[in-house]
Design a protein around this motif. Structure first.
Motif, PDB file in Angstrom:
ATOM      1  N   VAL A  80       0.797  -1.097   0.060  1.00 49.95           N
ATOM      2  CA  VAL A  80       0.049  -0.247  -0.272  1.00 49.95           C
ATOM      3  C   VAL A  80       0.630   1.250  -0.014  1.00 49.95           C
ATOM      4  O   VAL A  80       2.100   1.614   0.511  1.00 49.95           O
ATOM      5  N   LYS A  81       0.815   2.120  -0.376  1.00 42.61           N
ATOM      6  CA  LYS A  81       1.314   3.560  -0.445  1.00 42.61           C
ATOM      7  C   LYS A  81       0.661   3.884   0.896  1.00 42.61           C
ATOM      8  O   LYS A  81      -0.153   3.715   0.627  1.00 42.61           O
ATOM      9  N   LYS A  82       2.014   4.895   1.375  1.00 37.63           N
ATOM     10  CA  LYS A  82       1.537   5.231   3.096  1.00 37.63           C
ATOM     11  C   LYS A  82       0.639   6.647   2.716  1.00 37.63           C
ATOM     12  O   LYS A  82       0.236   7.293   1.711  1.00 37.63           O
ATOM     13  N   GLY A  83      -0.497   6.348   4.221  1.00 31.70           N
ATOM     14  CA  GLY A  83      -1.328   7.073   3.512  1.00 31.70           C
ATOM     15  C   GLY A  83      -2.729   6.817   3.115  1.00 31.70           C
ATOM     16  O   GLY A  83      -3.916   7.099   3.175  1.00 31.70           O
ATOM     17  N   SER A  84      -2.529   5.545   2.891  1.00 31.27           N
ATOM     18  CA  SER A  84      -3.731   4.731   1.975  1.00 31.27           C
ATOM     19  C   SER A  84      -3.320   3.346   2.512  1.00 31.27           C
ATOM     20  O   SER A  84      -3.162   3.148   3.380  1.00 31.27           O
ATOM     21  N   ASP A  85      -5.692   2.864   2.043  1.00 29.03           N
ATOM     22  CA  ASP A  85      -5.675   1.260   2.353  1.00 29.03           C
ATOM     23  C   ASP A  85      -5.839   1.008   0.987  1.00 29.03           C
ATOM     24  O   ASP A  85      -6.332  -0.803   1.140  1.00 29.03           O
ATOM     25  N   GLU A  86      -5.470   1.591   0.037  1.00 26.42           N
ATOM     26  CA  GLU A  86      -5.789   0.744  -1.138  1.00 26.42           C
ATOM     27  C   GLU A  86      -4.444  -0.379  -1.806  1.00 26.42           C
ATOM     28  O   GLU A  86      -3.269   0.577  -1.887  1.00 26.42           O
ATOM     29  N   ILE A  87      -4.653  -1.186  -1.732  1.00 27.45           N
ATOM     30  CA  ILE A  87      -4.057  -2.066  -2.014  1.00 27.45           C
ATOM     31  C   ILE A  87      -3.515  -2.132  -3.627  1.00 27.45           C
ATOM     32  O   ILE A  87      -4.006  -2.409  -4.759  1.00 27.45           O
ATOM     33  N   CYS A  88      -2.329  -1.923  -3.826  1.00 26.84           N
ATOM     34  CA  CYS A  88      -1.592  -1.997  -4.758  1.00 26.84           C
ATOM     35  C   CYS A  88      -0.175  -2.690  -6.160  1.00 26.84           C
ATOM     36  O   CYS A  88       0.397  -3.345  -6.442  1.00 26.84           O
ATOM     37  N   GLY A  89      -0.095  -3.915  -5.149  1.00 31.04           N
ATOM     38  CA  GLY A  89       0.050  -5.380  -4.834  1.00 31.04           C
ATOM     39  C   GLY A  89      -0.042  -5.854  -4.149  1.00 31.04           C
ATOM     40  O   GLY A  89       0.367  -5.454  -3.391  1.00 31.04           O
ATOM     41  N   VAL A  90       0.720  -7.141  -4.250  1.00 34.61           N
ATOM     42  CA  VAL A  90       0.796  -8.546  -3.586  1.00 34.61           C
ATOM     43  C   VAL A  90       2.159  -9.470  -3.888  1.00 34.61           C
ATOM     44  O   VAL A  90       2.812  -9.313  -4.581  1.00 34.61           O
ATOM     45  N   ILE A  91       2.822  -9.653  -2.336  1.00 30.43           N
ATOM     46  CA  ILE A  91       4.035 -10.601  -2.404  1.00 30.43           C
ATOM     47  C   ILE A  91       3.867 -11.701  -2.081  1.00 30.43           C
ATOM     48  O   ILE A  91       3.308 -11.545  -0.589  1.00 30.43           O
ATOM     49  N   ASN A  92       3.505 -13.068  -2.198  1.00 35.49           N
ATOM     50  CA  ASN A  92       3.220 -14.468  -1.218  1.00 35.49           C
ATOM     51  C   ASN A  92       4.568 -14.864  -0.543  1.00 35.49           C
ATOM     52  O   ASN A  92       4.713 -15.405  -2.709  1.00 35.49           O
ATOM     53  N   PHE A  93       5.020 -15.807  -0.312  1.00 32.60           N
ATOM     54  CA  PHE A  93       5.906 -16.621   0.653  1.00 32.60           C
ATOM     55  C   PHE A  93       5.252 -17.959   0.569  1.00 32.60           C
ATOM     56  O   PHE A  93       4.414 -17.905   2.045  1.00 32.60           O
ATOM     57  N   SER A  94       5.483 -18.692  -0.234  1.00 31.83           N
ATOM     58  CA  SER A  94       4.343 -20.213   0.213  1.00 31.83           C
ATOM     59  C   SER A  94       5.433 -21.524   0.370  1.00 31.83           C
ATOM     60  O   SER A  94       6.769 -21.550  -0.035  1.00 31.83           O
ATOM     61  N   ASN A  95       4.834 -22.578   0.629  1.00 34.59           N
ATOM     62  CA  ASN A  95       5.381 -23.801   0.101  1.00 34.59           C
ATOM     63  C   ASN A  95       6.964 -23.386   1.944  1.00 34.59           C
ATOM     64  O   ASN A  95       8.022 -24.142   1.015  1.00 34.59           O
ATOM     65  N   LEU A  96       6.510 -23.029   2.350  1.00 35.70           N
ATOM     66  CA  LEU A  96       7.705 -22.657   3.226  1.00 35.70           C
ATOM     67  C   LEU A  96       8.134 -24.287   3.979  1.00 35.70           C
ATOM     68  O   LEU A  96       7.203 -24.594   4.908  1.00 35.70           O
ATOM     69  N   VAL A  97       9.172 -24.791   3.939  1.00 36.73           N
ATOM     70  CA  VAL A  97      10.101 -25.553   4.150  1.00 36.73           C
ATOM     71  C   VAL A  97      11.692 -25.113   5.434  1.00 36.73           C
ATOM     72  O   VAL A  97      12.294 -24.520   4.826  1.00 36.73           O
ATOM     73  N   ARG A  98      11.059 -25.471   6.529  1.00 31.41           N
ATOM     74  CA  ARG A  98      11.931 -24.923   7.426  1.00 31.41           C
ATOM     75  C   ARG A  98      14.050 -25.990   7.201  1.00 31.41           C
ATOM     76  O   ARG A  98      13.450 -26.500   6.667  1.00 31.41           O
ATOM     77  N   HIS A  99      13.941 -26.734   8.703  1.00 31.96           N
ATOM     78  CA  HIS A  99      14.748 -27.489   8.418  1.00 31.96           C
ATOM     79  C   HIS A  99      14.693 -28.961   8.390  1.00 31.96           C
ATOM     80  O   HIS A  99      13.689 -29.781   8.075  1.00 31.96           O
ATOM     81  N   PRO A 100      15.436 -29.360   6.889  1.00 31.25           N
ATOM     82  CA  PRO A 100      16.787 -28.377   7.173  1.00 31.25           C
ATOM     83  C   PRO A 100      16.765 -27.830   5.517  1.00 31.25           C
ATOM     84  O   PRO A 100      18.051 -27.137   5.612  1.00 31.25           O
ATOM     85  N   PHE A 101      16.037 -27.310   5.151  1.00 28.57           N
ATOM     86  CA  PHE A 101      15.791 -27.450   3.611  1.00 28.57           C
ATOM     87  C   PHE A 101      16.001 -25.656   4.144  1.00 28.57           C
ATOM     88  O   PHE A 101      16.716 -24.955   2.748  1.00 28.57           O
ATOM     89  N   HIS A 102      14.938 -24.456   5.184  1.00 26.18           N
ATOM     90  CA  HIS A 102      15.223 -23.317   4.891  1.00 26.18           C
ATOM     91  C   HIS A 102      15.285 -22.805   3.627  1.00 26.18           C
ATOM     92  O   HIS A 102      15.635 -21.587   3.160  1.00 26.18           O
ATOM     93  N   ALA A 103      14.181 -23.326   2.868  1.00 25.36           N
ATOM     94  CA  ALA A 103      13.647 -22.491   1.564  1.00 25.36           C
ATOM     95  C   ALA A 103      11.705 -23.147   1.097  1.00 25.36           C
ATOM     96  O   ALA A 103      11.219 -23.185   2.236  1.00 25.36           O
ATOM     97  N   CYS A 104      11.403 -21.620   0.796  1.00 23.82           N
ATOM     98  CA  CYS A 104      10.057 -21.248  -0.145  1.00 23.82           C
ATOM     99  C   CYS A 104      10.712 -20.350  -1.177  1.00 23.82           C
ATOM    100  O   CYS A 104      11.090 -20.425  -1.770  1.00 23.82           O
ATOM    101  N   HIS A 105       8.525 -20.453  -1.976  1.00 22.36           N
ATOM    102  CA  HIS A 105       8.243 -20.395  -3.401  1.00 22.36           C
ATOM    103  C   HIS A 105       7.845 -18.335  -2.366  1.00 22.36           C
ATOM    104  O   HIS A 105       7.602 -19.195  -1.664  1.00 22.36           O
TER     105      HIS A 105
END
Length: 194
Positions: A80-105
């Protein structure tokens, strides 16, 4: 710059933008984002059910995302732009695997009207750094279709390197699409504190 708010939810400030985890209060704004960008994003995303474009559909989805956030299984950020609640983009981290891979998409999209301003490059870099520094991930992976030159440029600018190609990798807009596989490696990885 990283900030924390209640429940240790990250707020990342980048220039005039704020990146934060999506919440149950965002159903109207996220539905509006996808409605506004429906035709623009369609060539790059999976086919969506109609509920994906409605506030009611997002109320259900946000409850699911809240559970994933709570259990550290995914992080769905909105821009969001500061001072606004309008969403202008998304970034999502998924398939989180921790030990021992410590990786995600990671996946992302940006409002059609916000293209060409460096917004995704800056905010993606900041969120990847958050995943490295605060969540102790070693590898963040991203894939893009060879014809998606904008996404290729964003990933390269953030430090993602090509690792391979995958035939018929994802079902995008009703067709199986080849993808270029990339990853960004955390050069300063440290194990999470117990």
């Amino acid at each position: 710059m990283f900030h924390s708010i209640i429940n240790r939810s990250p707020v990342i400030e980048v220039d005039e933008f704020k990146v934060r985890l999506i919440t149950s209060k965002d159903a109207r704004q996220i539905a509006a984002y996808y409605q506004r960008n429906r035709a623009f994003l369609q060539p790059w995303e999976p086919l969506r059910e109609e509920a994906f474009f409605t506030e009611a559909g997002w109320e259900i989805r946000l409850a699911q995302l809240a559970e994933l956030h709570k259990h550290k299984l995914a992080y769905y950020f909105v821009l969001v732009k500061k001072g606004s609640d309008e969403i202008c983009g998304v970034i999502n981290f998924s398939n989180l695997v921790r030990h021992p891979f410590h990786a995600c998409h990671v996946g992302y999209s940006l409002d059609e009207l916000c293209q060409g301003q460096g917004m995704m490059r800056k905010t993606l870099k900041a969120t990847v750094e958050w995943m490295f520094e605060q969540q102790h991930f070693h590898r963040v992976m991203a894939a893009y279709m060879p014809r998606n030159k904008k996404s290729a440029a964003v990933l390269q600018a953030v430090g993602f390197e090509k690792e391979g190609e995958a035939k018929d990798y994802l079902l995008i807009n009703g067709l199986w699409e080849d993808h270029i596989l990339t990853a960004c490696i955390n050069p300063n990885w440290t194990p999470p504190k117990k």
